[in-house]
Write a protein that holds these residues in place. Sequence first.
Motif, PDB file in Angstrom:
ATOM      1  N   ASN A  16      -2.517  14.928   3.433  1.00  0.00           N
ATOM      2  CA  ASN A  16      -1.170  15.116   2.900  1.00  0.00           C
ATOM      3  C   ASN A  16      -0.383  13.812   2.832  1.00  0.00           C
ATOM      4  N   THR A  17      -0.805  12.825   3.615  1.00  0.00           N
ATOM      5  CA  THR A  17      -0.107  11.530   3.618  1.00  0.00           C
ATOM      6  C   THR A  17      -0.963  10.423   3.006  1.00  0.00           C
ATOM      7  N   SER A  18      -2.028  10.802   2.301  1.00  0.00           N
ATOM      8  CA  SER A  18      -2.932   9.797   1.729  1.00  0.00           C
ATOM      9  C   SER A  18      -2.233   8.914   0.699  1.00  0.00           C
ATOM     10  N   SER A  63       1.737  10.454  11.707  1.00  0.00           N
ATOM     11  CA  SER A  63       1.005  11.575  12.308  1.00  0.00           C
ATOM     12  C   SER A  63       1.618  12.905  11.879  1.00  0.00           C
ATOM     13  N   SER A  64       0.778  13.918  11.783  1.00  0.00           N
ATOM     14  CA  SER A  64       1.228  15.251  11.337  1.00  0.00           C
ATOM     15  C   SER A  64       2.277  15.830  12.270  1.00  0.00           C
ATOM     16  N   ASP A  65       2.091  15.662  13.563  1.00  0.00           N
ATOM     17  CA  ASP A  65       3.049  16.211  14.529  1.00  0.00           C
ATOM     18  C   ASP A  65       4.404  15.525  14.422  1.00  0.00           C
ATOM     19  N   ALA A  66       4.367  14.193  14.220  1.00  0.00           N
ATOM     20  CA  ALA A  66       5.630  13.446  14.099  1.00  0.00           C
ATOM     21  C   ALA A  66       6.399  13.892  12.863  1.00  0.00           C
ATOM     22  N   LEU A  67       5.688  14.087  11.766  1.00  0.00           N
ATOM     23  CA  LEU A  67       6.341  14.522  10.526  1.00  0.00           C
ATOM     24  C   LEU A  67       6.880  15.951  10.654  1.00  0.00           C
ATOM     25  N   ILE A 108       0.895   7.761   0.586  1.00  0.00           N
ATOM     26  CA  ILE A 108       1.662   6.668   1.173  1.00  0.00           C
ATOM     27  C   ILE A 108       0.763   5.733   1.985  1.00  0.00           C
ATOM     28  N   ARG A 109      -0.309   6.253   2.575  1.00  0.00           N
ATOM     29  CA  ARG A 109      -1.250   5.389   3.292  1.00  0.00           C
ATOM     30  C   ARG A 109      -1.897   4.399   2.324  1.00  0.00           C
ATOM     31  N   ASN A 110      -2.186   4.862   1.113  1.00  0.00           N
ATOM     32  CA  ASN A 110      -2.805   3.974   0.124  1.00  0.00           C
ATOM     33  C   ASN A 110      -1.866   2.835  -0.271  1.00  0.00           C
ATOM     34  N   GLN A 111      -0.575   3.100  -0.209  1.00  0.00           N
ATOM     35  CA  GLN A 111       0.391   2.074  -0.597  1.00  0.00           C
ATOM     36  C   GLN A 111       0.579   1.004   0.470  1.00  0.00           C
ATOM     37  N   ILE A 112       0.210   1.305   1.708  1.00  0.00           N
ATOM     38  CA  ILE A 112       0.440   0.342   2.794  1.00  0.00           C
ATOM     39  C   ILE A 112      -0.877  -0.161   3.391  1.00  0.00           C
ATOM     40  N   THR A 113      -1.925  -0.160   2.570  1.00  0.00           N
ATOM     41  CA  THR A 113      -3.218  -0.666   3.041  1.00  0.00           C
ATOM     42  C   THR A 113      -3.088  -2.098   3.548  1.00  0.00           C
ATOM     43  N   ASN A 114      -2.300  -2.916   2.856  1.00  0.00           N
ATOM     44  CA  ASN A 114      -2.113  -4.316   3.253  1.00  0.00           C
ATOM     45  C   ASN A 114      -1.461  -4.437   4.624  1.00  0.00           C
ATOM     46  N   LEU A 115      -0.597  -3.478   4.949  1.00  0.00           N
ATOM     47  CA  LEU A 115       0.053  -3.510   6.262  1.00  0.00           C
ATOM     48  C   LEU A 115      -0.969  -3.283   7.363  1.00  0.00           C
ATOM     49  N   TYR A 116      -1.904  -2.366   7.125  1.00  0.00           N
ATOM     50  CA  TYR A 116      -2.982  -2.139   8.099  1.00  0.00           C
ATOM     51  C   TYR A 116      -3.794  -3.413   8.308  1.00  0.00           C
ATOM     52  N   ALA A 117      -3.967  -4.206   7.234  1.00  0.00           N
ATOM     53  CA  ALA A 117      -4.770  -5.425   7.321  1.00  0.00           C
ATOM     54  C   ALA A 117      -4.061  -6.522   8.110  1.00  0.00           C
ATOM     55  N   VAL A 118      -2.742  -6.435   8.205  1.00  0.00           N
ATOM     56  CA  VAL A 118      -1.965  -7.498   8.841  1.00  0.00           C
ATOM     57  C   VAL A 118      -1.689  -7.221  10.315  1.00  0.00           C
ATOM     58  N   ILE A 119      -1.281  -5.978  10.612  1.00  0.00           N
ATOM     59  CA  ILE A 119      -0.878  -5.678  11.989  1.00  0.00           C
ATOM     60  C   ILE A 119      -2.088  -5.621  12.914  1.00  0.00           C
ATOM     61  N   ASN A 120      -1.843  -5.937  14.161  1.00  0.00           N
ATOM     62  CA  ASN A 120      -2.932  -5.938  15.147  1.00  0.00           C
ATOM     63  C   ASN A 120      -3.243  -4.539  15.660  1.00  0.00           C
ATOM     64  N   ASN A 135       9.994   7.474  -4.644  1.00  0.00           N
ATOM     65  CA  ASN A 135       9.867   8.839  -5.165  1.00  0.00           C
ATOM     66  C   ASN A 135       8.473   9.421  -4.941  1.00  0.00           C
ATOM     67  N   ILE A 136       7.684   8.769  -4.102  1.00  0.00           N
ATOM     68  CA  ILE A 136       6.321   9.233  -3.863  1.00  0.00           C
ATOM     69  C   ILE A 136       6.341  10.621  -3.231  1.00  0.00           C
ATOM     70  N   LYS A 137       5.375  11.436  -3.554  1.00  0.00           N
ATOM     71  CA  LYS A 137       5.301  12.791  -3.002  1.00  0.00           C
ATOM     72  C   LYS A 137       4.602  12.735  -1.643  1.00  0.00           C
ATOM     73  N   VAL A 138       5.301  13.165  -0.621  1.00  0.00           N
ATOM     74  CA  VAL A 138       4.753  13.217   0.737  1.00  0.00           C
ATOM     75  C   VAL A 138       4.903  14.644   1.256  1.00  0.00           C
ATOM     76  N   GLN A 139       3.795  15.303   1.510  1.00  0.00           N
ATOM     77  CA  GLN A 139       3.835  16.672   2.033  1.00  0.00           C
ATOM     78  C   GLN A 139       3.881  16.593   3.555  1.00  0.00           C
ATOM     79  N   SER A 140       5.094  16.602   4.084  1.00  0.00           N
ATOM     80  CA  SER A 140       5.275  16.397   5.528  1.00  0.00           C
ATOM     81  C   SER A 140       4.836  17.595   6.359  1.00  0.00           C
ATOM     82  N   VAL A 141       4.815  18.796   5.765  1.00  0.00           N
ATOM     83  CA  VAL A 141       4.390  20.003   6.490  1.00  0.00           C
ATOM     84  C   VAL A 141       3.460  20.821   5.593  1.00  0.00           C
TER      85      VAL A 141
END
Length: 349
Positions: free
Chosen positions: A66-68, A92-96, A70-82, A298-304
Motif C-alpha cells: 500500500n505504500t510502494s 510502517s502499517s501500524d504507524a499509519l 511513496i517508497r519508490n519515490q524515496i529510493t535515493n534516501l534509502y541509499a544515503v541514510i545509514n 498528490n501521490i495516492k497512499v493507502q494508509s489503512v
Amino acid sequence: MSNIQAVNNSSSDGIDFVELVKTLWQGKVTVVVCTAVFTICAIVYALTAQQWWTSKAIITAGQYQNTSNIRNQITNLYAVINDSSKINKVLSSDALLNDYITEFNAFDNKKAFIESNEIMKQYAHEAKITDENKTQFITNWVKKISADLFIKNQPGVYQLSFEATSPKSAYELLTVYSEYISNKVRDNLIKEIDAKISYNKQVLEANKRAFYARAKQKLDNELIKTKYALDMAKSADVIKPLSEMNANEMFQIQLGTDALTEKSQLLEKVKDLSIFEPQLGIIDSQLELLSKIKLDSNIKVQSVRYLQNTDYPYSRDEPKRGLIVLLSFIIGLTLGSFIVIIKNTIKFK
C-alpha cells in the motif's frame, strides 16, 4: 355487593380478577380513548421526529504494497541514510493506522470538515446557525463522528462511523470525511519524509564543510612544504630526482627543482579537493542523490485497509418507531385502566 366493593373486599388469597376485569370493562371507553390518544400521539411523533442514520466502515492496518508508491519515490534516501529503519518506522502499517485514527478523531479536523463540507453547510443553513450558536452546532456534530475499536480491548481493527439525518447524507459524509483524513495522513507523511530529507542534507552539508576545510588545510600544507623543498633543492643544486635519498623526509628535495616546480604549479591549480579528502566525493554523490528526490504531494497512499467498505445504512438509529408506539400503547392502556379504577374507587367510597 357492588363490583368495586367486591374488589376491595376480596379475600386474603388475592385480588378478585374477575371483578377487576368487569370494572375495567365498564370503563372500557375511557381505557380505549386514553390508549388511542397515546398511540396516535406516538405515531405522529415517530413519523415527524428527526431521523438519524449511521454509515459505518471497518478498517485495519494496511499492507506493505500500500505504500510502494511513496517508497519508490524515496529510493535515493534509502541509499544515503545509514539506518533505513528510521524511514521504515514512519512508513510502517501500524504507524499509519495510528496516525489515521488520531487524525480521524481529532476535534480540529472534525471542526474544519464541518465548516467546509457542502452538506454540513446545508445543515447549518437549515438550522439558521449564527455566530452565537455556531460553537454548539459544531460540538453536537463532532460527537456524531467517531473511530472506535471494533472489539474492545483488541487493538488493530477499528469501526468508523458518521451519523446524519438521512442514509444518503450519512454515506456521503463518511466517504468524504474518510478521504479527507486519508489526504491528511498522506500530507503528514510527506512532510515527515521531507523533513528527514532536509535533515540529511543539512548533516551532509555540515560534513562537507568540515571535510573541505580539512582538505584545504592539507593542500596549503603540501604547497608550503613543496615550496620549501624547492628552495632547498635550488640551494643544493638538485635539478633531477635523486634515487638514493629517503623518500620519507618532510621536504622531498630528492625530487629535484624541475619536479618540485611542476608540483608547486599543479598544487596551485588544484580545484578538486577530494584528492586530499575522498569523503568529499562521497558526500557530493549523496547530496546529488537527495536533490533528485521529488515527492509528489498528490501521490495516492493507502494508509489503512478496509475490511468493510463504507456502507449505505438501511436501518435508522432514531427514532425507533415500533418501540415508541408500543411503549405509548402500554402507557396509554395502563393509564386508562388506572383512571377507571380510581374513578370507581372514589365513586363507591
